[in-house]
Scaffold this motif. Structure first.
Motif, PDB file in Angstrom:
ATOM      1  N   ARG A   1      -2.192  -1.609   6.989  1.00 38.25           N
ATOM      2  CA  ARG A   1      -1.955  -0.578   5.936  1.00 38.25           C
ATOM      3  C   ARG A   1      -2.229   0.790   7.034  1.00 38.25           C
ATOM      4  O   ARG A   1      -2.457   0.431   8.342  1.00 38.25           O
ATOM      5  CB  ARG A   1      -2.863  -0.423   4.902  1.00 38.25           C
TER       6      ARG A   1
ATOM      7  N   ALA B   1      -5.978   3.292   0.319  1.00 40.26           N
ATOM      8  CA  ALA B   1      -5.551   2.083   0.820  1.00 40.26           C
ATOM      9  C   ALA B   1      -6.956   1.100   1.333  1.00 40.26           C
ATOM     10  O   ALA B   1      -6.783  -0.144   1.145  1.00 40.26           O
ATOM     11  CB  ALA B   1      -4.633   1.962   1.708  1.00 40.26           C
TER      12      ALA B   1
ATOM     13  N   ILE C   1      -9.613  -0.428  -1.392  1.00 41.60           N
ATOM     14  CA  ILE C   1      -9.126  -1.601  -2.257  1.00 41.60           C
ATOM     15  C   ILE C   1      -9.814  -2.674  -1.600  1.00 41.60           C
ATOM     16  O   ILE C   1     -10.534  -3.429  -2.682  1.00 41.60           O
ATOM     17  CB  ILE C   1      -7.586  -2.140  -1.881  1.00 41.60           C
ATOM     18  N   ASP C   2     -10.074  -3.050  -0.320  1.00 33.83           N
ATOM     19  CA  ASP C   2     -10.626  -4.123   0.332  1.00 33.83           C
ATOM     20  C   ASP C   2     -11.454  -4.155   1.354  1.00 33.83           C
ATOM     21  O   ASP C   2     -12.192  -5.087   1.893  1.00 33.83           O
ATOM     22  CB  ASP C   2      -9.845  -5.466   0.008  1.00 33.83           C
TER      23      ASP C   2
ATOM     24  N   PHE D   1       0.949  -1.131  -0.009  1.00 42.46           N
ATOM     25  CA  PHE D   1       0.085  -0.098  -0.018  1.00 42.46           C
ATOM     26  C   PHE D   1       0.853   1.221  -0.187  1.00 42.46           C
ATOM     27  O   PHE D   1       0.458   2.369   0.114  1.00 42.46           O
ATOM     28  CB  PHE D   1      -0.954   0.018   1.212  1.00 42.46           C
TER      29      PHE D   1
END
Length: 304
Positions: A281, A11, A14-15, A3
């Motif tokens: 992250r 960051a 993303i998920d 990241f």
């Protein structure tokens, strides 16, 4: 997954899912403070070294979130400050507005009244105030992403929009909160933000960017959203309550809890949830990476 070089919001996008990420707040003390803000609303003594310690103690005791607000754009300060007193308890939310000319007048307010019905300390606010986090000294994502949203909303709803200090979860920026219900949204663009407010004014609750209700726990937030994804309902059709003695499903180590979601027509659903871990992250721009988690629904069962 790397990241490096990403902002905290990029960051996370993303998920990491949005549901269940609304900061739990049931009472708000919103104080108009034009001009620059420090990194911390209380710690940086933005409201003055004499007032701040006492206000910090009182908001903590009453479990009220102190929040700085200001109108989008530059405007001349007249010396009169708007104060919003808000209760975001599910099903019992209210907002009152008053004005003060000296900050020490904040100490005349009994903040414990925010846990009950509207106390009549100010005028009732009929049109939902809109808070957009633009607290750049807390995190750059809030300023860069939040200010355009606030400016656009101000053209549509000029008397309702306020830039605000940190609402929690800048990695989900831009962050928008509708008061008094505490409906919290993230990752919206300008058009989506306008559409969300318009829908809320019609009594709807769009799922676009919806993080949850601030008056609910993460499990309750996730449970409500899980049901709304399956069943078309209006904003006030559902009531959510935690199930403290629910049996774990799946891995007991990651079991987050369960909640009962009840429709006003009598239908009910039991939703269980677990905690999911994600690659480390930064939770804030410039911070060191750390583990990331989210509460995710893993089962939804209609009760007959």
């Amino acid at each position: 997954m790397m990241f490096t070089g990403l902002s905290c919001s990029a960051a996370a996008a993303i998920d990491i899912p949005l549901p269940g990420s609304a900061t739990r707040v049931s009472g708000w003390l919103c104080v108009e403070q034009p001009g620059a803000w420090g990194r911390d609303v209380i710690g940086d003594e933005v409201l003055g070294p004499e007032l701040t310690p006492e206000l910090a103690a009182r908001t903590k005791a009453a479990q009220v979130r102190p929040t700085l607000i200001r109108r989008p754009g530059r405007s001349e300060f007249t010396g009169v400050r708007t104060i919003l007193l808000v209760s975001s308890r599910p099903g019992e939310s209210w907002c009152e507005r008053l004005e003060i000319t000296e900050l020490k007048q904040l100490l005349d307010l009994d903040l414990h009244l925010l846990t009950g019905p509207a106390p009549g300390l100010g005028a009732p606010v009929a049109d939902s105030p809109i808070l957009v986090c633009t607290h750049g000294k807390r995190d750059q994502c809030c300023a860069l992403l939040g200010r355009p949203i606030a400016a656009r909303l101000a053209t549509e709803y000029p008397d309702r929009v306020w830039e605000c200090s940190h609402t929690g979860g800048h990695r989900f920026a831009p962050a928008m909160v509708l008061l008094p219900t505490g409906l919290t949204f993230g990752r919206l663009d300008e058009d989506a933000a306008v559409a969300v407010v318009a829908a809320a004014d019609r009594g709807e609750l769009p799922l676009t960017g919806f993080r949850g209700r601030s008056g609910c726990s993460p499990v309750e937030q996730v449970a409500e959203i899980a049901v709304r994804e399956r069943v078309p309902v209006l904003a006030n059709d559902l009531a959510v309550s935690a199930v403290p003695d629910a049996e774990p499903t799946g891995d007991p180590a990651t079991f987050a809890g369960a909640a009962l979601v009840a429709h006003r027509d009598g239908r009910r659903w039991l939703v269980t949830a677990h905690t999911v871990s994600y690659a480390p992250r930064q939770a804030s721009c410039g911070a060191a990476p750390k583990s990331a988690t989210a509460v995710v629904a893993d089962g939804i069962r209609e009760l007959r």
